[in-house]
Design a protein around this motif. Structure first.
Motif, PDB file in Angstrom:
ATOM      1  N   SER A 266      -2.057 -11.978   3.881  1.00 21.05           N
ATOM      2  CA  SER A 266      -1.522 -10.771   3.255  1.00 21.05           C
ATOM      3  C   SER A 266      -0.257 -11.135   2.475  1.00 21.05           C
ATOM      4  O   SER A 266       0.343 -12.203   2.694  1.00 21.05           O
ATOM      5  CB  SER A 266      -1.178  -9.729   4.318  1.00 21.05           C
ATOM      6  OG  SER A 266      -0.078 -10.178   5.098  1.00 21.05           O
TER       7      SER A 266
ATOM      8  N   HIS B  10       6.328  -6.380  -4.785  1.00 16.68           N
ATOM      9  CA  HIS B  10       4.885  -6.182  -4.566  1.00 16.68           C
ATOM     10  C   HIS B  10       4.514  -5.951  -3.097  1.00 16.68           C
ATOM     11  O   HIS B  10       3.326  -5.941  -2.768  1.00 16.68           O
ATOM     12  CB  HIS B  10       4.064  -7.363  -5.106  1.00 16.68           C
ATOM     13  CG  HIS B  10       4.369  -7.708  -6.528  1.00 16.68           C
ATOM     14  ND1 HIS B  10       4.369  -6.766  -7.528  1.00 16.68           N
ATOM     15  CD2 HIS B  10       4.702  -8.881  -7.116  1.00 16.68           C
ATOM     16  CE1 HIS B  10       4.684  -7.358  -8.675  1.00 16.68           C
ATOM     17  NE2 HIS B  10       4.884  -8.627  -8.448  1.00 16.68           N
TER      18      HIS B  10
ATOM     19  N   ASP C 288      14.792  -3.038  -4.917  1.00 16.92           N
ATOM     20  CA  ASP C 288      14.703  -2.024  -3.858  1.00 16.92           C
ATOM     21  C   ASP C 288      16.042  -1.902  -3.152  1.00 16.92           C
ATOM     22  O   ASP C 288      16.129  -1.944  -1.928  1.00 16.92           O
ATOM     23  CB  ASP C 288      13.627  -2.409  -2.844  1.00 16.92           C
ATOM     24  CG  ASP C 288      12.261  -2.540  -3.477  1.00 16.92           C
ATOM     25  OD1 ASP C 288      11.853  -1.598  -4.165  1.00 16.92           O
ATOM     26  OD2 ASP C 288      11.620  -3.580  -3.288  1.00 16.92           O
TER      27      ASP C 288
ATOM     28  N   THR D 217      11.021  -8.891  -1.787  1.00 20.34           N
ATOM     29  CA  THR D 217      10.175  -7.757  -1.383  1.00 20.34           C
ATOM     30  C   THR D 217       9.302  -7.229  -2.522  1.00 20.34           C
ATOM     31  O   THR D 217       8.631  -6.211  -2.367  1.00 20.34           O
ATOM     32  CB  THR D 217      11.036  -6.605  -0.839  1.00 20.34           C
ATOM     33  OG1 THR D 217      11.966  -6.177  -1.844  1.00 20.34           O
ATOM     34  CG2 THR D 217      11.815  -7.046   0.394  1.00 20.34           C
TER      35      THR D 217
ATOM     36  N   ASP E 290       4.379  -3.588   0.415  1.00 20.14           N
ATOM     37  CA  ASP E 290       4.429  -2.190   0.818  1.00 20.14           C
ATOM     38  C   ASP E 290       5.642  -1.974   1.716  1.00 20.14           C
ATOM     39  O   ASP E 290       6.351  -2.913   2.095  1.00 20.14           O
ATOM     40  CB  ASP E 290       3.133  -1.766   1.515  1.00 20.14           C
ATOM     41  CG  ASP E 290       2.831  -2.593   2.763  1.00 20.14           C
ATOM     42  OD1 ASP E 290       3.777  -3.102   3.404  1.00 20.14           O
ATOM     43  OD2 ASP E 290       1.637  -2.740   3.101  1.00 20.14           O
ATOM     44  N   GLU E 291       5.895  -0.708   2.063  1.00 22.56           N
ATOM     45  CA  GLU E 291       7.120  -0.363   2.787  1.00 22.56           C
ATOM     46  C   GLU E 291       7.231  -1.106   4.117  1.00 22.56           C
ATOM     47  O   GLU E 291       8.300  -1.603   4.479  1.00 22.56           O
ATOM     48  CB  GLU E 291       7.147   1.154   3.031  1.00 22.56           C
ATOM     49  CG  GLU E 291       8.527   1.716   3.275  1.00 22.56           C
ATOM     50  CD  GLU E 291       9.359   1.873   2.018  1.00 22.56           C
ATOM     51  OE1 GLU E 291      10.488   2.340   2.134  1.00 22.56           O
ATOM     52  OE2 GLU E 291       8.886   1.520   0.925  1.00 22.56           O
ATOM     53  N   GLU E 292       6.130  -1.195   4.850  1.00 28.09           N
ATOM     54  CA  GLU E 292       6.164  -1.857   6.156  1.00 28.09           C
ATOM     55  C   GLU E 292       6.534  -3.324   6.019  1.00 28.09           C
ATOM     56  O   GLU E 292       7.359  -3.853   6.781  1.00 28.09           O
ATOM     57  CB  GLU E 292       4.795  -1.711   6.837  1.00 28.09           C
ATOM     58  CG  GLU E 292       4.737  -2.336   8.219  1.00 28.09           C
ATOM     59  CD  GLU E 292       3.375  -2.183   8.872  1.00 28.09           C
ATOM     60  OE1 GLU E 292       3.166  -2.786   9.935  1.00 28.09           O
ATOM     61  OE2 GLU E 292       2.522  -1.453   8.325  1.00 28.09           O
ATOM     62  N   ASN E 293       5.944  -4.007   5.032  1.00 29.66           N
ATOM     63  CA  ASN E 293       6.241  -5.426   4.846  1.00 29.66           C
ATOM     64  C   ASN E 293       7.638  -5.648   4.271  1.00 29.66           C
ATOM     65  O   ASN E 293       8.273  -6.666   4.567  1.00 29.66           O
ATOM     66  CB  ASN E 293       5.188  -6.082   3.950  1.00 29.66           C
ATOM     67  CG  ASN E 293       3.932  -6.440   4.723  1.00 29.66           C
ATOM     68  OD1 ASN E 293       3.992  -7.104   5.742  1.00 29.66           O
ATOM     69  ND2 ASN E 293       2.783  -5.965   4.252  1.00 29.66           N
ATOM     70  N   LYS E 294       8.111  -4.717   3.450  1.00 30.37           N
ATOM     71  CA  LYS E 294       9.493  -4.819   2.969  1.00 30.37           C
ATOM     72  C   LYS E 294      10.464  -4.807   4.142  1.00 30.37           C
ATOM     73  O   LYS E 294      11.381  -5.631   4.220  1.00 30.37           O
ATOM     74  CB  LYS E 294       9.813  -3.659   2.020  1.00 30.37           C
ATOM     75  CG  LYS E 294       9.207  -3.783   0.640  1.00 30.37           C
ATOM     76  CD  LYS E 294       9.519  -2.561  -0.206  1.00 30.37           C
ATOM     77  CE  LYS E 294       8.830  -2.653  -1.556  1.00 30.37           C
ATOM     78  NZ  LYS E 294       9.050  -1.463  -2.395  1.00 30.37           N
TER      79      LYS E 294
END
Length: 313
Positions: free
Chosen positions: A139, A167, A197, A165, A169-173
């Motif tokens: 991922s 590309h 961000d 961060t 999504d919020e969880e991975n950021k």
């Protein structure tokens, strides 16, 4: 201070940023922010010794960058780019192991301690189950962790991350930003990272470097934000010239959000109405109308009904 920037001007034929005076210490996380084209990449390249300074001097661990060769800089600074090439057929272990090769010739075989270090980094980044996975099967979030792992294998005290961060999504950021902060505090690394961000990233940074108007504004994150309210105050553009706002009585943020919402949904004269934010509800009034609402869509529907009634009359 581990990183010390004194009276530095950066750029090319003309300065992009002038008279930079700032410093960072091991264990700190610094967020680098600014619009595109303003000089973020140039500043990073200047710290890495890849761009000649137009003035002043940059010191890494009390040594001038001008006097360090590429190998010496690599021993002090690791960098993770947002757009990194993914080597074909490489596994997680292969890529993280590459960080060790700044210390050896390319043909050198990693020793037992190096292999142990790489395995410990994989475990530390919660990549144990992906150890032998190809990079193309990961991922975006886990792939970013692998590139950070390569930087850790380099074992440099200072890590620079360019848009880590992007590309994600919020969880991975949140995962990557938490990882960055934990590395700084638990491993005593100095981390400098750039991010668009910044509203999210500022929560994880000790300091901010903000490039603005050919200057670098630096300081404690919370102090920079308090002294520059435009960083947290939305800028609402008045782009709908057929729209006339009702009287809106509310705290600044709620007022601006209501104005933004209404002008996107109405090309009407709403000046005969008044909206008041009170007790977490919106009161909508006119000369012959009054009601309370909890949500923007409810207000929109009510105003549309009222405007239709006025037009039919």
């Amino acid at each position: 201070m581990f990183l010390d920037i004194k009276q530095v001007s950066i750029g090319y034929s003309e300065p992009l940023i002038s008279d930079i005076n700032t410093s960072l210490e091991l264990g700190e996380v610094c967020l680098l922010m600014g619009n595109n084209g303003i000089g973020k990449t140039t500043l990073i390249k200047s710290i890495l010794g890849q761009n000649n300074l137009l003035g002043g001097e940059i010191f890494i661990n009390q040594k001038s960058v001008k006097k360090l060769n590429p190998s010496e800089i690599a021993s002090q600074i690791a960098i993770v780019f947002s757009k990194s090439e993914i080597p074909e057929n490489y596994t997680v272990t292969d890529l993280i192991s590459l960080g060790k090769y700044i210390h050896y010739p390319y043909y050198f075989k990693l020793n037992e301690k190096d292999i142990t270090d790489v395995n410990e980094i994989i475990d530390k980044l919660n990549l144990t189950h992906f150890r032998n996975k190809k990079l193309t099967e990961l991922s975006d979030g886990n792939l970013q962790k692998v590139f950070i792992g390569r930087a850790l294998a380099q074992n440099s005290p200072f890590i620079i991350l360019d848009e880590p961060t992007t590309h994600l999504d919020e969880e991975n950021k949140l995962m990557i930003l938490s990882l960055i902060r934990n590395l700084a505090k638990n491993e005593n690394k100095l981390i400098l990272f750039s991010s668009h961000d910044w509203r999210l990233a500022k929560e994880f940074s000790d300091k901010i470097w903000w490039l603005k108007d050919k200057n670098l504004i630096s300081g404690i994150s919370e102090e920079i934000i308090l002294n520059n309210p435009e960083l947290v105050t939305p800028k609402i553009l008045d782009f709908n010239h057929n729209f006339h706002s009702p009287d809106i009585e509310a705290p600044k943020l709620e007022k601006e959000m209501m104005f933004s919402f209404l002008q996107k949904n109405f090309a009407s004269d709403l000046r005969n109405f008044k909206l008041t934010f009170k007790n977490d509800k919106w009161e909508l009034k006119s000369d012959d109308f009054y009601d309370n609402y909890h949500s923007f869509p409810e207000i929109k529907q009510s105003l549309q009904n009222l405007m239709n009634t006025i037009e039919s009359d």
